[in-house]
Write a protein that holds these residues in place. Sequence first.
Motif, PDB file in Angstrom:
ATOM      1  N   THR A 160       0.812  -1.227   0.000  1.00 46.90           N
ATOM      2  CA  THR A 160       0.000   0.000   0.000  1.00 46.90           C
ATOM      3  C   THR A 160       0.839   1.267   0.000  1.00 46.90           C
ATOM      4  OG1 THR A 160      -0.140   0.207   2.423  1.00 46.90           O
ATOM      5  CG2 THR A 160      -1.739  -1.246   1.334  1.00 46.90           C
ATOM      6  N   ALA A 161       2.160   1.142   0.033  1.00 41.33           N
ATOM      7  CA  ALA A 161       3.027   2.321   0.171  1.00 41.33           C
ATOM      8  C   ALA A 161       4.234   2.198  -0.750  1.00 41.33           C
ATOM      9  CB  ALA A 161       3.481   2.473   1.627  1.00 41.33           C
ATOM     10  N   ILE A 162       4.186   2.895  -1.879  1.00 41.61           N
ATOM     11  CA  ILE A 162       5.299   2.884  -2.828  1.00 41.61           C
ATOM     12  C   ILE A 162       6.315   3.941  -2.396  1.00 41.61           C
ATOM     13  CG2 ILE A 162       5.977   3.271  -5.230  1.00 41.61           C
ATOM     14  CD1 ILE A 162       3.164   2.380  -6.048  1.00 41.61           C
ATOM     15  N   PRO A 163       7.565   3.561  -2.160  1.00 38.20           N
ATOM     16  CA  PRO A 163       8.569   4.539  -1.731  1.00 38.20           C
ATOM     17  C   PRO A 163       8.930   5.498  -2.870  1.00 38.20           C
ATOM     18  CG  PRO A 163       9.243   2.292  -1.207  1.00 38.20           C
ATOM     19  CD  PRO A 163       8.096   2.199  -2.163  1.00 38.20           C
ATOM     20  N   LEU A 164       8.867   6.782  -2.588  1.00 44.68           N
ATOM     21  CA  LEU A 164       9.173   7.807  -3.577  1.00 44.68           C
ATOM     22  C   LEU A 164       9.887   8.962  -2.894  1.00 44.68           C
ATOM     23  CD1 LEU A 164       5.665   7.858  -5.277  1.00 44.68           C
ATOM     24  CD2 LEU A 164       7.759   7.037  -6.375  1.00 44.68           C
ATOM     25  N   ALA A 165      10.598   9.747  -3.701  1.00 45.38           N
ATOM     26  CA  ALA A 165      11.275  10.920  -3.148  1.00 45.38           C
ATOM     27  C   ALA A 165      10.266  11.947  -2.670  1.00 45.38           C
ATOM     28  CB  ALA A 165      12.196  11.533  -4.205  1.00 45.38           C
ATOM     29  N   LEU A 166       9.263  12.205  -3.496  1.00 47.73           N
ATOM     30  CA  LEU A 166       8.245  13.216  -3.186  1.00 47.73           C
ATOM     31  C   LEU A 166       6.882  12.724  -3.645  1.00 47.73           C
ATOM     32  CD1 LEU A 166      10.096  16.383  -4.534  1.00 47.73           C
ATOM     33  CD2 LEU A 166       9.664  15.896  -2.126  1.00 47.73           C
ATOM     34  N   HIS A 167       5.881  13.003  -2.843  1.00 44.53           N
ATOM     35  CA  HIS A 167       4.498  12.804  -3.277  1.00 44.53           C
ATOM     36  C   HIS A 167       3.613  13.731  -2.455  1.00 44.53           C
ATOM     37  CE1 HIS A 167       3.403  10.535   0.333  1.00 44.53           C
ATOM     38  NE2 HIS A 167       4.496   9.795   0.159  1.00 44.53           N
ATOM     39  N   GLY A 168       2.370  13.837  -2.855  1.00 44.64           N
ATOM     40  CA  GLY A 168       1.453  14.744  -2.177  1.00 44.64           C
ATOM     41  C   GLY A 168       0.760  14.095  -0.997  1.00 44.64           C
ATOM     42  N   GLU A 169      -0.177  14.832  -0.424  1.00 48.41           N
ATOM     43  CA  GLU A 169      -0.882  14.366   0.771  1.00 48.41           C
ATOM     44  C   GLU A 169      -1.744  13.138   0.503  1.00 48.41           C
ATOM     45  OE1 GLU A 169      -3.081  17.555   2.430  1.00 48.41           O
ATOM     46  OE2 GLU A 169      -1.311  18.700   3.068  1.00 48.41           O
ATOM     47  N   LYS A 170      -2.107  12.911  -0.749  1.00 53.53           N
ATOM     48  CA  LYS A 170      -3.006  11.805  -1.068  1.00 53.53           C
ATOM     49  C   LYS A 170      -2.272  10.533  -1.479  1.00 53.53           C
ATOM     50  CE  LYS A 170      -6.908  14.791  -2.170  1.00 53.53           C
ATOM     51  NZ  LYS A 170      -7.958  15.145  -3.162  1.00 53.53           N
ATOM     52  N   GLY A 171      -0.959  10.522  -1.325  1.00 54.07           N
ATOM     53  CA  GLY A 171      -0.223   9.295  -1.546  1.00 54.07           C
ATOM     54  C   GLY A 171       0.525   9.228  -2.861  1.00 54.07           C
ATOM     55  N   ALA A 172       0.902   8.016  -3.232  1.00 57.23           N
ATOM     56  CA  ALA A 172       1.854   7.796  -4.317  1.00 57.23           C
ATOM     57  C   ALA A 172       1.231   7.758  -5.710  1.00 57.23           C
ATOM     58  CB  ALA A 172       2.599   6.478  -4.078  1.00 57.23           C
ATOM     59  N   TRP A 173      -0.082   7.615  -5.803  1.00 59.24           N
ATOM     60  CA  TRP A 173      -0.684   7.357  -7.109  1.00 59.24           C
ATOM     61  C   TRP A 173      -0.361   8.433  -8.138  1.00 59.24           C
ATOM     62  CZ3 TRP A 173      -2.107   4.144 -10.516  1.00 59.24           C
ATOM     63  CH2 TRP A 173      -2.871   4.538 -11.606  1.00 59.24           C
ATOM     64  N   GLN A 174      -0.402   9.700  -7.754  1.00 59.76           N
ATOM     65  CA  GLN A 174      -0.201  10.765  -8.739  1.00 59.76           C
ATOM     66  C   GLN A 174       1.197  10.701  -9.350  1.00 59.76           C
ATOM     67  OE1 GLN A 174      -2.971  12.853  -9.395  1.00 59.76           O
ATOM     68  NE2 GLN A 174      -1.772  13.193 -11.264  1.00 59.76           N
ATOM     69  N   VAL A 175       2.186  10.339  -8.554  1.00 61.61           N
ATOM     70  CA  VAL A 175       3.542  10.199  -9.086  1.00 61.61           C
ATOM     71  C   VAL A 175       3.614   8.978  -9.994  1.00 61.61           C
ATOM     72  CG1 VAL A 175       5.976   9.889  -8.504  1.00 61.61           C
ATOM     73  CG2 VAL A 175       4.513  11.295  -7.035  1.00 61.61           C
ATOM     74  N   LEU A 176       3.008   7.888  -9.569  1.00 59.78           N
ATOM     75  CA  LEU A 176       2.989   6.688 -10.406  1.00 59.78           C
ATOM     76  C   LEU A 176       2.306   6.975 -11.739  1.00 59.78           C
ATOM     77  CD1 LEU A 176       3.761   3.681 -10.389  1.00 59.78           C
ATOM     78  CD2 LEU A 176       1.479   3.186  -9.497  1.00 59.78           C
ATOM     79  N   LYS A 177       1.228   7.728 -11.706  1.00 63.06           N
ATOM     80  CA  LYS A 177       0.516   8.075 -12.940  1.00 63.06           C
ATOM     81  C   LYS A 177       1.367   8.967 -13.835  1.00 63.06           C
ATOM     82  CE  LYS A 177      -4.022   9.475 -14.653  1.00 63.06           C
ATOM     83  NZ  LYS A 177      -3.516  10.215 -15.810  1.00 63.06           N
ATOM     84  N   ARG A 178       2.140   9.870 -13.236  1.00 60.68           N
ATOM     85  CA  ARG A 178       3.022  10.714 -14.034  1.00 60.68           C
ATOM     86  C   ARG A 178       4.052   9.856 -14.775  1.00 60.68           C
ATOM     87  NH1 ARG A 178       2.884  16.251 -13.308  1.00 60.68           N
ATOM     88  NH2 ARG A 178       4.988  16.398 -14.173  1.00 60.68           N
ATOM     89  N   ILE A 179       4.580   8.842 -14.093  1.00 64.21           N
ATOM     90  CA  ILE A 179       5.535   7.943 -14.744  1.00 64.21           C
ATOM     91  C   ILE A 179       4.850   7.200 -15.888  1.00 64.21           C
ATOM     92  CG2 ILE A 179       6.962   5.885 -14.438  1.00 64.21           C
ATOM     93  CD1 ILE A 179       7.500   6.817 -11.566  1.00 64.21           C
ATOM     94  N   ILE A 180       3.660   6.691 -15.643  1.00 62.30           N
ATOM     95  CA  ILE A 180       2.907   5.959 -16.668  1.00 62.30           C
ATOM     96  C   ILE A 180       2.607   6.853 -17.866  1.00 62.30           C
ATOM     97  CG2 ILE A 180       0.702   4.828 -17.160  1.00 62.30           C
ATOM     98  CD1 ILE A 180       0.731   3.870 -14.206  1.00 62.30           C
ATOM     99  N   ASP A 181       2.275   8.117 -17.588  1.00 60.80           N
ATOM    100  CA  ASP A 181       1.902   9.065 -18.653  1.00 60.80           C
ATOM    101  C   ASP A 181       3.105   9.715 -19.326  1.00 60.80           C
ATOM    102  OD1 ASP A 181      -0.720   8.501 -18.085  1.00 60.80           O
ATOM    103  OD2 ASP A 181      -1.072  10.305 -16.891  1.00 60.80           O
ATOM    104  N   GLY A 182       4.329   9.372 -18.901  1.00 61.38           N
ATOM    105  CA  GLY A 182       5.523   9.944 -19.507  1.00 61.38           C
ATOM    106  C   GLY A 182       5.803  11.374 -19.091  1.00 61.38           C
ATOM    107  N   LYS A 183       5.312  11.772 -17.925  1.00 67.40           N
ATOM    108  CA  LYS A 183       5.564  13.112 -17.405  1.00 67.40           C
ATOM    109  C   LYS A 183       6.733  13.073 -16.424  1.00 67.40           C
ATOM    110  CE  LYS A 183       0.761  14.699 -17.740  1.00 67.40           C
ATOM    111  NZ  LYS A 183      -0.396  15.234 -16.981  1.00 67.40           N
ATOM    112  N   PRO A 184       7.516  14.129 -16.341  1.00 69.64           N
ATOM    113  CA  PRO A 184       8.678  14.117 -15.440  1.00 69.64           C
ATOM    114  C   PRO A 184       8.274  14.079 -13.972  1.00 69.64           C
ATOM    115  CG  PRO A 184       8.388  16.285 -16.435  1.00 69.64           C
ATOM    116  CD  PRO A 184       7.432  15.375 -17.128  1.00 69.64           C
ATOM    117  N   VAL A 185       9.101  13.414 -13.188  1.00 66.93           N
ATOM    118  CA  VAL A 185       8.914  13.386 -11.743  1.00 66.93           C
ATOM    119  C   VAL A 185      10.164  13.983 -11.090  1.00 66.93           C
ATOM    120  CG1 VAL A 185       7.365  11.413 -11.784  1.00 66.93           C
ATOM    121  CG2 VAL A 185       9.811  11.027 -11.559  1.00 66.93           C
ATOM    122  N   ILE A 186       9.969  14.584  -9.941  1.00 67.20           N
ATOM    123  CA  ILE A 186      11.040  15.314  -9.268  1.00 67.20           C
ATOM    124  C   ILE A 186      11.754  14.424  -8.259  1.00 67.20           C
ATOM    125  CG2 ILE A 186      11.547  17.235  -7.711  1.00 67.20           C
ATOM    126  CD1 ILE A 186       9.153  18.711  -8.933  1.00 67.20           C
TER     127      ILE A 186
END
Length: 335
Positions: A160-186
């Motif tokens: 339930t918890a994907i380790p990431l450098a940065l994510h928002g208050e709602k968890g990891a999904w938005q960063v994972l979606k950015r990777i899937i969509d080919g958008k840069p992550v910080i």
Amino acid sequence: MKVLFIGGTGTISTEISKLAAKSGIELYLLNRGNRSGRLEKTEGIRYIQADISNEADVAAKLKGHSFDAVADFIVFTEEQAKRDIRLFSDIARQYIFISSASAYQKPPASYIITESTPLVNPFWEYSRNKIACEELFINANRQSGFPITIVRPSHTYDETAIPLALHGEKGAWQVLKRIIDGKPVIIHGDGTSLWTLTHSRDFAKAFVGLLGNIHAIGEAVHITSDETLTWDQIHNCVGAAVGKEPILRHISSDFLIRFDASLRGGLIGDKSNSVVFDNSKIKRLVPGFAATTRFDLGVRESVAYYLQNKSMQVPDPVFDEWTERVLKAYDAVIA
């Protein structure tokens, strides 16, 4: 062995609860009863429904009980620590406090961290509160024999918890979606600082080995994997789990904090520092312990869980907009 967990259903504690019950421990979970979903199929767990902050109610519901070990997974302040000393001094043969490896010296004098590394973190209030709790429990041990064992987790994850450098208050999904969509992550810094990630299944093996362990009374110990990765490697493993090479943008921690001051503790006081843990003490206390879940394999389970469960796919437009704003500002500076 009769054991009580306060909480017992979080990222760290769910696997501990499963393993403790499977190991034949007479396990009680004391919580408000609203987060036991992942333990529903676990046999042998007894539940005490109560809010630990209601000390009088908890004392009444525990009357007549005594425990070989008590572990409270939700102590964050001195007042909560004092409450637990009052509640458990007479009914627990061992009390385990879950502290944090972020309490270790920041910036570290050495990247090799042992349990004797000084506890000082001027950058993060969360860590300072954990240090204050440790001092309170240690003093209680010295003055009255309170049977404390201190456990310091580092970055522990599960499905339930994907380790990431940065994510928002709602968890990891938005960063994972950015990777899937080919958008840069910080990623903070240049992506080469060292970090240690531990799967909760591995953490549980060591933790259960500490329950009722007389050699652990009065001791502090961290529990981590022996595997160390850079932040770039971590994100590349996440990308590989979704079949996409992530677009990584490296931005200094100081620059990121200018856009969100709340990041100071988690970055300057934790993630931006290279740390490698000496695990010889936990291996001495729990003979045979070894972390066996390699991160690239463990994170595949986490990513699969997110992709298979709509409940984990929580959009975070606020974080997404923040990411775009930071990237635009950084591009303007370096242009």
